[in-house]
Design a protein around this motif. Sequence first.
Motif, PDB file in Angstrom:
ATOM      1  N   GLU A  43      72.688   2.783 105.341  1.00 27.83           N
ATOM      2  CA  GLU A  43      73.742   2.878 106.120  1.00 27.83           C
ATOM      3  C   GLU A  43      74.437   1.699 106.837  1.00 27.83           C
ATOM      4  O   GLU A  43      73.036   0.848 107.301  1.00 27.83           O
ATOM      5  CB  GLU A  43      73.852   4.159 106.988  1.00 27.83           C
ATOM      6  N   LYS A  87      76.362   5.105 102.947  1.00 27.64           N
ATOM      7  CA  LYS A  87      77.548   4.893 103.867  1.00 27.64           C
ATOM      8  C   LYS A  87      78.000   3.883 104.588  1.00 27.64           C
ATOM      9  O   LYS A  87      76.872   3.139 105.145  1.00 27.64           O
ATOM     10  CB  LYS A  87      77.161   6.320 104.916  1.00 27.64           C
ATOM     11  N   LEU A 131      82.057   7.192 102.340  1.00 27.54           N
ATOM     12  CA  LEU A 131      80.951   7.797 101.583  1.00 27.54           C
ATOM     13  C   LEU A 131      80.867   6.939 100.216  1.00 27.54           C
ATOM     14  O   LEU A 131      82.058   7.448  99.422  1.00 27.54           O
ATOM     15  CB  LEU A 131      80.848   9.192 101.635  1.00 27.54           C
TER      16      LEU A 131
END
Length: 133
Positions: A43, A87, A131
């Motif tokens: 992420e 993400k 995403l």
Amino acid sequence: DLKKLIEKYQRDQAEEEKRMSQLSKGKEKQAKPAEKYFVSGKEKVIDLHIEELLKDYSEMSNGQIISYQLNYFLYEMDQAIINRLRKITFIHGVGEGILKSAIREELKKFPQIKFHDAPADKYGYGATEVLLD
């Protein structure tokens, strides 16, 4: 598809290095990498506020600022895809919504991703979560 993306990244990187070299010769204004971002596992959070991307943007018009922010967003999206991030969250701020709208228009071009407003309790109302799964 990934090979084309990598080639595009390499061309963009070479162009950016050339541009930075020209800026450092003629002006004091130089870009710096965003300092307000972090990577956690798969992420990443990117702050697209112009003051986080450039030391001096005083001579830039609003259109040039938006263009710079959008190009930086596209660069980070390419990096996220290349690095197979799960993400990525872009902090764009609230303002008049111009950057947010531009980002979302670009995101619509990526059929394999989903996006939505990032959690307001964590980022306020000026962030978009992407995403990439």
